[in-house]
Enzyme design. Sequence first.
Site, PDB file in Angstrom:
ATOM      1  N   ASP A 281       0.860  -1.186   0.000  1.00  0.00           N
ATOM      2  CA  ASP A 281       0.000   0.000   0.000  1.00  0.00           C
ATOM      3  C   ASP A 281       0.888   1.226   0.000  1.00  0.00           C
ATOM      4  O   ASP A 281       1.994   1.210   0.534  1.00  0.00           O
ATOM      5  CB  ASP A 281      -0.931   0.020   1.214  1.00  0.00           C
ATOM      6  CG  ASP A 281      -2.178   0.860   0.959  1.00  0.00           C
ATOM      7  OD1 ASP A 281      -3.253   0.277   0.699  1.00  0.00           O
ATOM      8  OD2 ASP A 281      -2.056   2.102   0.993  1.00  0.00           O
ATOM      9  N   ASP A 309       4.441   1.953  -4.224  1.00  0.00           N
ATOM     10  CA  ASP A 309       3.444   2.331  -5.217  1.00  0.00           C
ATOM     11  C   ASP A 309       3.058   1.072  -6.010  1.00  0.00           C
ATOM     12  O   ASP A 309       3.892   0.473  -6.688  1.00  0.00           O
ATOM     13  CB  ASP A 309       4.060   3.392  -6.142  1.00  0.00           C
ATOM     14  CG  ASP A 309       3.080   3.840  -7.203  1.00  0.00           C
ATOM     15  OD1 ASP A 309       1.930   3.349  -7.206  1.00  0.00           O
ATOM     16  OD2 ASP A 309       3.465   4.691  -8.028  1.00  0.00           O
ATOM     17  N   ASP A 406      -7.600  -4.400  -5.218  1.00  0.00           N
ATOM     18  CA  ASP A 406      -8.788  -3.783  -4.628  1.00  0.00           C
ATOM     19  C   ASP A 406      -8.529  -2.279  -4.667  1.00  0.00           C
ATOM     20  O   ASP A 406      -8.144  -1.664  -3.678  1.00  0.00           O
ATOM     21  CB  ASP A 406      -8.943  -4.290  -3.189  1.00  0.00           C
ATOM     22  CG  ASP A 406     -10.260  -3.858  -2.572  1.00  0.00           C
ATOM     23  OD1 ASP A 406     -11.268  -3.829  -3.295  1.00  0.00           O
ATOM     24  OD2 ASP A 406     -10.288  -3.566  -1.370  1.00  0.00           O
ATOM     25  N   CYS A 468     -14.907  -0.351  -4.498  1.00  0.00           N
ATOM     26  CA  CYS A 468     -16.187  -0.201  -3.812  1.00  0.00           C
ATOM     27  C   CYS A 468     -16.920   1.000  -4.396  1.00  0.00           C
ATOM     28  O   CYS A 468     -17.661   1.679  -3.710  1.00  0.00           O
ATOM     29  CB  CYS A 468     -16.035  -0.130  -2.304  1.00  0.00           C
ATOM     30  SG  CYS A 468     -14.912   1.102  -1.713  1.00  0.00           S
TER      31      CYS A 468
HETATM   32  C1  LIG Z   1     -10.123   0.408  -1.238  1.00  0.00           C
HETATM   33  S1  LIG Z   1      -8.698   0.652  -0.279  1.00  0.00           S
HETATM   34  C2  LIG Z   1      -8.166  -0.994  -0.071  1.00  0.00           C
HETATM   35  C3  LIG Z   1      -8.895  -1.741   0.998  1.00  0.00           C
HETATM   36  C4  LIG Z   1      -8.197  -3.007   1.411  1.00  0.00           C
HETATM   37  N1  LIG Z   1      -8.021  -3.902   0.292  1.00  0.00           N
HETATM   38  C5  LIG Z   1      -8.927  -3.721   2.530  1.00  0.00           C
HETATM   39  O1  LIG Z   1      -9.631  -4.702   2.273  1.00  0.00           O
HETATM   40  O2  LIG Z   1      -8.819  -3.299   3.677  1.00  0.00           O
HETATM   41  C6  LIG Z   1      -7.569   1.266  -1.445  1.00  0.00           C
HETATM   42  C7  LIG Z   1      -6.159   1.391  -0.934  1.00  0.00           C
HETATM   43  O3  LIG Z   1      -5.339   1.699  -2.057  1.00  0.00           O
HETATM   44  C8  LIG Z   1      -4.239   2.446  -1.572  1.00  0.00           C
HETATM   45  N2  LIG Z   1      -3.561   3.084  -2.721  1.00  0.00           N
HETATM   46  C9  LIG Z   1      -3.868   4.220  -3.363  1.00  0.00           C
HETATM   47  N3  LIG Z   1      -2.985   4.442  -4.353  1.00  0.00           N
HETATM   48  C10 LIG Z   1      -2.120   3.417  -4.336  1.00  0.00           C
HETATM   49  C11 LIG Z   1      -0.971   3.085  -5.098  1.00  0.00           C
HETATM   50  N4  LIG Z   1      -0.547   3.857  -6.106  1.00  0.00           N
HETATM   51  N5  LIG Z   1      -0.302   1.968  -4.781  1.00  0.00           N
HETATM   52  C12 LIG Z   1      -0.707   1.177  -3.762  1.00  0.00           C
HETATM   53  N6  LIG Z   1      -1.779   1.449  -3.013  1.00  0.00           N
HETATM   54  C13 LIG Z   1      -2.483   2.547  -3.292  1.00  0.00           C
HETATM   55  C14 LIG Z   1      -4.860   3.392  -0.585  1.00  0.00           C
HETATM   56  O4  LIG Z   1      -3.887   3.869   0.326  1.00  0.00           O
HETATM   57  C15 LIG Z   1      -5.916   2.501   0.065  1.00  0.00           C
HETATM   58  O5  LIG Z   1      -5.417   1.968   1.264  1.00  0.00           O
END
Ligand SMILES: C[S@@+](CC[C@H](N)C(=O)[O-])C[C@H]1O[C@@H](n2cnc3c(N)ncnc32)[C@H](O)[C@@H]1O
Length: 560
Positions: A281, A309, A406, A468
């Site tokens: 994340d 990333d 996700d 979501c």
């Molecule tokens: C919908 S949430 C994920 C929820 C998680 N899968 C769970 O079940 O608890 C999306 C996540 O993507 C992360 N995110 C955003 N941009 C990202 C990137 N470029 N690389 C990795 N993670 C990223 C955010 O920090 C966030 O925690």
Amino acid sequence: MLTVDTSSLILWCVQRELQSRPGSARPACISFDRFESTLTDRRMAGPKAIPAHQIKKPTAELGLGRPTSFARLPRSATIRRHFPLQFGLEAELSIGSRVQILESFERARGASVIFMYCRMGSIETTSSVHNQEKGLSLSLPRSFLHFLEENGLDPSIYAMIETIPRYIRFIYYGLHMFHIKRVKPGCESQLVEIENELKCRLEKVSWLSSFYAIPSQIQIAGSKAYQQGKIYGMDAASGASVSALNVSPADHVLDLCCAPGAKLCMLADLLGNTGSLTGVDIARARLAACRTMLQKYSLGDRCRLFVADGTSFSLLPVRSCMETKPCLSGKNDPDIFAEWTAKRSWRDRKKAAKAGNIADLDQIKSTSPELIFYGRYSGVVGLCKNELFRAVDEPSFSGYDRVLVDAECTHDGSLKHIQKFEDWGWETLERRVLDAKRTDSLLHLQLQLLTNGFRLLRVGGTLVYSTCSLTVAQNEDVVKQFLSRNSLSGTSVASYNMWKLQPSGLVEVEEFRIHYALTRKHPKLVGYLLRSSQDWQVDQVLPLYRIPRWGLELLPQSDL
Ligand SMILES: C[S@@+](CC[C@H](N)C(=O)[O-])C[C@H]1O[C@@H](n2cnc3c(N)ncnc32)[C@H](O)[C@@H]1O
């Protein structure tokens, strides 16, 4: 415990608030969206939060003319009822939200100090959505209604928040590690015990193993079952996307956007003491929450977590080193990973603190992945640092068996998340979610995450892309774009009847419309399951349907 007459407090607040709105037309309805209490006893040092267990019941008793102890107001309780107020107005009162308007009240009351946080519903900018079927309504800002309309989404689903059950999931593996009796489906004694504790019935979710529905007002955080790590709260919808991955023992799994970690924990639990799990994340603090969860539930043994990333993350699973014995190697060599310890060297802490100060996500994007946790059997212990961080351009056969993307999204399908903006202020929703520039960059991010996730998937592996959000733009369109960029535009994305091939527990989908839970409700598919074939192409695209909160709904096939 200090008590005040709540009813006079409410009236006082309403009156004050009305007076403080000079010039504004008298609203026909006032909404107190949230109502929190903090007791301060001047004899004590400072504000004293009321412990959850002292809070007795929701404020059904909150009524005019009836003194009520503030200590009875649970922070999360919500009541919605109409109060005929003295000055002939109707106030709809619910508990929760902020705008502190009672500082002068504090002075007036002397030792019995109560901060009441409430907010006048900005009725000028919100309008009610109704769900006629269920007789419910909710105020939403016009900008959000406009967003829903633009995306062809039905606003009435947001009026159903209060009727949506919660879900809990039993942890299996973690309990096993603790030598606590494993809760197996059908292990009635544990269920009855937990039912007694939570004072509600646990309703088994028939299509999702180890998930149970409980009434929405039940709080699990104070329960022993939760504190001992036997259960945790998780949407059935989230469970469905993990279940769709169809994880097998010994799989190497990548969760590319893993924080705050509900799905990650479920994945770790499913893997048990086989395979490996890599969580990535970009948000360090959220990833730290994953670490806490894994540790709380003793699910971290085969897991490693990277702040990185996801659009460029390139590290493959460490297949060959899974059986490395902890502590045998690396003890004295700083270049070799020794067993994980939360106690870090001064140098490491300094490095982490420096990294923690990086406000700009772009900097995280440009730096190499940072390992913030690894379990004893994650394959990391005993590895040389440069071995771990060796990025591979072509994952070919050494990629992950299962990848979960996700992706970050507008969260509009998560009703409870949207509800939080009542607290945070709808303008925050406008800024964070509805801003057109942000939405455009989100679409780009989603496509990049999906593309990189697929790149890291081994030939023959399975990837689930889920969000979501309910919008077609963030789901179907992203997948279609991905397919067309990979010269796969001919691949059908509507072959829902292939779903029954999945031994994932989600069966007979051709007969059912499955929503992705009511928190993410939409009568359409919103996730995809991609499989790669021998020639490194997507050979199957199976739509992942949403799961209903209240069970499966029978629908004619033509509606799918
Ligand atoms: C919908 S949430 C994920 C929820 C998680 N899968 C769970 O079940 O608890 C999306 C996540 O993507 C992360 N995110 C955003 N941009 C990202 C990137 N470029 N690389 C990795 N993670 C990223 C955010 O920090 C966030 O925690």
